[in-house]
Design a protein around this motif. Structure first.
Motif, PDB file in Angstrom:
ATOM      1  N   TYR A 208       0.722  -1.224   0.002  1.00 21.20           N
ATOM      2  CA  TYR A 208      -0.013  -0.097   0.032  1.00 21.20           C
ATOM      3  C   TYR A 208       0.888   1.154  -0.021  1.00 21.20           C
ATOM      4  O   TYR A 208       0.581   2.435  -0.883  1.00 21.20           O
ATOM      5  CB  TYR A 208      -1.103   0.109   1.133  1.00 21.20           C
ATOM      6  CG  TYR A 208      -1.732   1.414   1.422  1.00 21.20           C
ATOM      7  CD1 TYR A 208      -3.074   1.482   0.544  1.00 21.20           C
ATOM      8  CD2 TYR A 208      -1.243   2.355   2.121  1.00 21.20           C
ATOM      9  CE1 TYR A 208      -3.632   2.742   0.779  1.00 21.20           C
ATOM     10  CE2 TYR A 208      -1.710   3.493   2.372  1.00 21.20           C
ATOM     11  CZ  TYR A 208      -3.229   3.523   1.706  1.00 21.20           C
ATOM     12  OH  TYR A 208      -3.883   4.741   1.932  1.00 21.20           O
ATOM     13  N   PHE A 209       2.099   1.373   0.921  1.00 14.96           N
ATOM     14  CA  PHE A 209       2.643   2.341   0.802  1.00 14.96           C
ATOM     15  C   PHE A 209       3.304   2.808  -0.178  1.00 14.96           C
ATOM     16  O   PHE A 209       3.543   3.690  -1.023  1.00 14.96           O
ATOM     17  CB  PHE A 209       3.701   2.216   1.933  1.00 14.96           C
ATOM     18  CG  PHE A 209       4.711   3.567   2.089  1.00 14.96           C
ATOM     19  CD1 PHE A 209       4.344   4.793   3.054  1.00 14.96           C
ATOM     20  CD2 PHE A 209       5.947   3.411   1.907  1.00 14.96           C
ATOM     21  CE1 PHE A 209       5.112   5.775   3.007  1.00 14.96           C
ATOM     22  CE2 PHE A 209       6.852   4.729   2.077  1.00 14.96           C
ATOM     23  CZ  PHE A 209       6.435   5.631   2.748  1.00 14.96           C
ATOM     24  N   LEU A 210       3.928   1.672  -0.796  1.00 13.62           N
ATOM     25  CA  LEU A 210       4.844   1.587  -2.169  1.00 13.62           C
ATOM     26  C   LEU A 210       4.101   2.333  -3.347  1.00 13.62           C
ATOM     27  O   LEU A 210       4.190   3.116  -4.199  1.00 13.62           O
ATOM     28  CB  LEU A 210       5.679   0.450  -2.462  1.00 13.62           C
ATOM     29  CG  LEU A 210       6.673  -0.205  -1.631  1.00 13.62           C
ATOM     30  CD1 LEU A 210       7.042  -1.426  -2.016  1.00 13.62           C
ATOM     31  CD2 LEU A 210       7.694   0.899  -1.540  1.00 13.62           C
ATOM     32  N   ALA A 211       2.612   1.625  -3.213  1.00 12.18           N
ATOM     33  CA  ALA A 211       1.783   2.120  -4.542  1.00 12.18           C
ATOM     34  C   ALA A 211       1.475   3.483  -4.177  1.00 12.18           C
ATOM     35  O   ALA A 211       1.082   4.390  -5.228  1.00 12.18           O
ATOM     36  CB  ALA A 211       0.595   1.056  -4.404  1.00 12.18           C
ATOM     37  N   LYS A 212       1.323   3.801  -2.884  1.00  8.52           N
ATOM     38  CA  LYS A 212       0.831   5.309  -2.682  1.00  8.52           C
ATOM     39  C   LYS A 212       1.645   6.419  -3.132  1.00  8.52           C
ATOM     40  O   LYS A 212       1.268   7.386  -3.654  1.00  8.52           O
ATOM     41  CB  LYS A 212       0.396   5.533  -1.353  1.00  8.52           C
ATOM     42  CG  LYS A 212      -0.398   6.573  -0.720  1.00  8.52           C
ATOM     43  CD  LYS A 212      -1.816   6.630  -0.973  1.00  8.52           C
ATOM     44  CE  LYS A 212      -2.533   7.674  -0.667  1.00  8.52           C
ATOM     45  NZ  LYS A 212      -4.106   7.419  -0.815  1.00  8.52           N
ATOM     46  N   VAL A 213       2.988   6.038  -2.951  1.00 10.23           N
ATOM     47  CA  VAL A 213       4.081   7.007  -3.508  1.00 10.23           C
ATOM     48  C   VAL A 213       4.548   6.810  -4.877  1.00 10.23           C
ATOM     49  O   VAL A 213       5.350   7.439  -5.335  1.00 10.23           O
ATOM     50  CB  VAL A 213       5.124   6.640  -2.300  1.00 10.23           C
ATOM     51  CG1 VAL A 213       4.925   7.235  -1.088  1.00 10.23           C
ATOM     52  CG2 VAL A 213       5.986   5.466  -2.525  1.00 10.23           C
ATOM     53  N   GLY A 214       3.782   6.040  -5.442  1.00 11.33           N
ATOM     54  CA  GLY A 214       4.032   5.818  -7.066  1.00 11.33           C
ATOM     55  C   GLY A 214       5.317   4.661  -7.347  1.00 11.33           C
ATOM     56  O   GLY A 214       5.941   4.820  -8.267  1.00 11.33           O
ATOM     57  N   LEU A 215       5.737   3.808  -6.353  1.00  7.62           N
ATOM     58  CA  LEU A 215       6.831   3.057  -6.647  1.00  7.62           C
ATOM     59  C   LEU A 215       6.543   1.720  -6.950  1.00  7.62           C
ATOM     60  O   LEU A 215       7.357   0.749  -7.411  1.00  7.62           O
ATOM     61  CB  LEU A 215       7.795   3.061  -5.368  1.00  7.62           C
ATOM     62  CG  LEU A 215       8.482   4.331  -5.087  1.00  7.62           C
ATOM     63  CD1 LEU A 215       9.134   4.095  -3.620  1.00  7.62           C
ATOM     64  CD2 LEU A 215       9.275   4.784  -6.234  1.00  7.62           C
ATOM     65  N   LEU A 216       5.081   1.172  -7.051  1.00  3.92           N
ATOM     66  CA  LEU A 216       4.870   0.047  -7.400  1.00  3.92           C
ATOM     67  C   LEU A 216       3.206  -0.039  -7.994  1.00  3.92           C
ATOM     68  O   LEU A 216       2.657   0.871  -7.505  1.00  3.92           O
ATOM     69  CB  LEU A 216       4.589  -0.831  -6.134  1.00  3.92           C
ATOM     70  CG  LEU A 216       4.360  -2.468  -6.201  1.00  3.92           C
ATOM     71  CD1 LEU A 216       5.336  -3.237  -7.196  1.00  3.92           C
ATOM     72  CD2 LEU A 216       3.927  -3.061  -4.879  1.00  3.92           C
ATOM     73  N   TYR A 217       3.160  -0.927  -9.084  1.00  2.00           N
ATOM     74  CA  TYR A 217       1.842  -0.945  -9.737  1.00  2.00           C
ATOM     75  C   TYR A 217       1.449  -2.091  -9.921  1.00  2.00           C
ATOM     76  O   TYR A 217       2.089  -3.105  -9.786  1.00  2.00           O
ATOM     77  CB  TYR A 217       2.151  -0.259 -11.280  1.00  2.00           C
ATOM     78  CG  TYR A 217       2.714   1.255 -11.309  1.00  2.00           C
ATOM     79  CD1 TYR A 217       1.752   2.290 -11.321  1.00  2.00           C
ATOM     80  CD2 TYR A 217       3.904   1.547 -11.366  1.00  2.00           C
ATOM     81  CE1 TYR A 217       2.059   3.545 -11.324  1.00  2.00           C
ATOM     82  CE2 TYR A 217       4.468   2.811 -11.123  1.00  2.00           C
ATOM     83  CZ  TYR A 217       3.341   3.989 -11.226  1.00  2.00           C
ATOM     84  OH  TYR A 217       3.798   5.075 -11.120  1.00  2.00           O
ATOM     85  N   PRO A 218      -0.042  -2.396  -9.937  1.00  2.00           N
ATOM     86  CA  PRO A 218      -0.606  -3.680  -9.855  1.00  2.00           C
ATOM     87  C   PRO A 218       0.000  -4.658 -11.214  1.00  2.00           C
ATOM     88  O   PRO A 218       0.085  -5.996 -10.999  1.00  2.00           O
ATOM     89  CB  PRO A 218      -2.151  -3.315 -10.055  1.00  2.00           C
ATOM     90  CG  PRO A 218      -2.298  -1.852 -10.523  1.00  2.00           C
ATOM     91  CD  PRO A 218      -1.035  -1.429 -10.126  1.00  2.00           C
ATOM     92  N   GLN A 219       0.167  -3.759 -12.379  1.00  2.57           N
ATOM     93  CA  GLN A 219       0.439  -4.701 -13.204  1.00  2.57           C
ATOM     94  C   GLN A 219       2.003  -5.443 -13.082  1.00  2.57           C
ATOM     95  O   GLN A 219       2.244  -6.385 -13.675  1.00  2.57           O
ATOM     96  CB  GLN A 219       0.889  -3.637 -14.691  1.00  2.57           C
ATOM     97  CG  GLN A 219      -0.469  -2.896 -15.292  1.00  2.57           C
ATOM     98  CD  GLN A 219      -0.875  -1.932 -14.467  1.00  2.57           C
ATOM     99  OE1 GLN A 219      -0.074  -1.497 -13.364  1.00  2.57           O
ATOM    100  NE2 GLN A 219      -2.114  -1.069 -14.799  1.00  2.57           N
ATOM    101  N   THR A 220       2.911  -4.655 -12.251  1.00  2.00           N
ATOM    102  CA  THR A 220       4.164  -5.265 -12.144  1.00  2.00           C
ATOM    103  C   THR A 220       3.879  -6.460 -11.130  1.00  2.00           C
ATOM    104  O   THR A 220       4.300  -7.574 -11.323  1.00  2.00           O
ATOM    105  CB  THR A 220       4.834  -4.349 -11.348  1.00  2.00           C
ATOM    106  OG1 THR A 220       5.190  -2.888 -12.104  1.00  2.00           O
ATOM    107  CG2 THR A 220       6.337  -4.873 -11.027  1.00  2.00           C
ATOM    108  N   MET A 221       3.141  -6.326  -9.963  1.00  2.00           N
ATOM    109  CA  MET A 221       2.649  -7.566  -9.285  1.00  2.00           C
ATOM    110  C   MET A 221       2.057  -8.844  -9.959  1.00  2.00           C
ATOM    111  O   MET A 221       2.327  -9.946  -9.710  1.00  2.00           O
ATOM    112  CB  MET A 221       1.606  -7.156  -8.011  1.00  2.00           C
ATOM    113  CG  MET A 221       2.462  -6.135  -7.151  1.00  2.00           C
ATOM    114  SD  MET A 221       1.598  -5.590  -5.517  1.00  2.00           S
ATOM    115  CE  MET A 221       1.683  -6.978  -5.027  1.00  2.00           C
ATOM    116  N   LYS A 222       1.337  -8.269 -11.007  1.00  2.00           N
ATOM    117  CA  LYS A 222       0.477  -9.327 -11.786  1.00  2.00           C
ATOM    118  C   LYS A 222       1.608 -10.141 -12.611  1.00  2.00           C
ATOM    119  O   LYS A 222       1.447 -11.409 -12.786  1.00  2.00           O
ATOM    120  CB  LYS A 222      -0.655  -8.897 -12.626  1.00  2.00           C
ATOM    121  CG  LYS A 222      -1.928  -8.216 -11.575  1.00  2.00           C
ATOM    122  CD  LYS A 222      -2.837  -7.717 -12.620  1.00  2.00           C
ATOM    123  CE  LYS A 222      -3.940  -7.279 -11.786  1.00  2.00           C
ATOM    124  NZ  LYS A 222      -5.118  -6.389 -12.688  1.00  2.00           N
ATOM    125  N   SER A 223       2.389  -9.300 -13.316  1.00  4.76           N
ATOM    126  CA  SER A 223       3.340 -10.201 -14.222  1.00  4.76           C
ATOM    127  C   SER A 223       4.282 -10.953 -13.281  1.00  4.76           C
ATOM    128  O   SER A 223       5.135 -11.723 -13.992  1.00  4.76           O
ATOM    129  CB  SER A 223       4.083  -8.980 -14.747  1.00  4.76           C
ATOM    130  OG  SER A 223       4.879  -8.020 -14.020  1.00  4.76           O
TER     131      SER A 223
END
Length: 277
Positions: A208-223
């Motif tokens: 959540y924190f990484l996504a909130k600051v723009g360092l992680l995206y769902p597409q990356t986690m899915k891939s």
């Protein structure tokens, strides 16, 4: 409740509130006092646990060896036809001089860390928070309470779910020898079944924190879902003994946490995109 609906203060960093900027030595002094308070909390709770040693070992540490342990009763009553047998009568031994005293100290320290985790994390957060940017502080709203809850939930899961199955398997396993585990080995395994699981359960808040600051995206986690599954299996094999059932007991919840983390990441990213439009 969604993470971003938990209310906390949104004070700006010291540099934006007119407060005097601290020097490097001031930061070190501030860090020292946070560490002193944190270590003191561990020490106080560890002393209490040490003073209650007999009760702690009889009621908490040795509980999974008892045939009346709550997990055994719940599992057998919840699943009709399942006969989940608790471990056989095991008598723990101490083979080294002073082993019981050393294990007592170690157990008290571990309990001190576990019980003081919310306060320790709060002290760490108090030190980090003033140096964060507004968007970073906003992204971390409620982080102390949520991280504390996830850690305690992970420790409880390891204690009430993983430990009973693992203790039953290891206590009943035999290839011609008599099981006479040492006190030290039993406590080490109980620690391994609980504390690391508590740390691993922090995955959703990290995502959540990484996504909130723009360092992680769902597409990356899915891939990287397949890679994550392999890593989860490896972690489960490290945390648990060589028992397929016990490995799945920790592997399945970890994978579920990963899928939940993907949903959290996706929700955070969608809200961020909606705000920019």
């Amino acid at each position: 409740m969604p993470l971003d609906q938990i209310d906390v203060d949104n004070d700006l960093p010291a540099a934006q509130t007119g407060e005097k900027e601290m020097s490097f030595l001031d930061h070190l002094e501030e860090l020292r006092w946070h560490l002193v308070r944190g270590v003191s909390a561990i020490g106080v709770l560890a002393v209490i646990a040490f003073a209650s040693g007999q009760w702690v070992f009889d009621t908490i540490i040795m509980a999974p060896l008892d045939k009346g342990f709550i997990s055994y009763r719940i599992i057998n009553s919840a699943i009709p036809g399942l006969e989940f047998y608790p471990p056989p009568d095991l008598e723990l031994i101490a083979v080294m001089f002073g082993e019981q005293f050393i294990v007592h100290l170690k157990t008290s320290f571990v309990l001190g860390v576990v019980l003081s985790f919310p306060y320790l994390f709060w002290e760490i957060w108090r030190f980090i928070k003033p140096g964060l940017y507004p968007q970073e502080r906003k992204a971390a709203r409620g982080i102390v309470g949520i991280c504390s809850f996830l850690f305690i939930a992970g420790v409880a899961f390891g204690y009430f779910i993983i430990a009973p199955f693992a203790v039953t398997f290891l206590g009943s396993y035999s290839v011609g020898a008599v099981n006479a585990p040492t006190l030290s080995s039993f406590v080490n395994y109980m620690t391994m079944f609980t504390v690391p699981v508590g740390v691993i359960f922090e995955l959703p808040i990290v995502v959540y924190f990484l996504a909130k600051v723009g360092l992680l995206y769902p597409q990356t986690m899915k891939s990287y879902r397949r890679h994550a599954f392999i890593i989860i299996l490896i972690l489960a094999a490290i945390i648990t003994p060589p028992d397929v059932v016990t490995q799945f007991l920790i592997g399945i919840p970890l994978y579920v946490l990963y899928e939940i983390s993907i949903r959290i990441c996706s929700r955070v990213v969608k809200r961020a995109e909606a705000k920019r439009q």
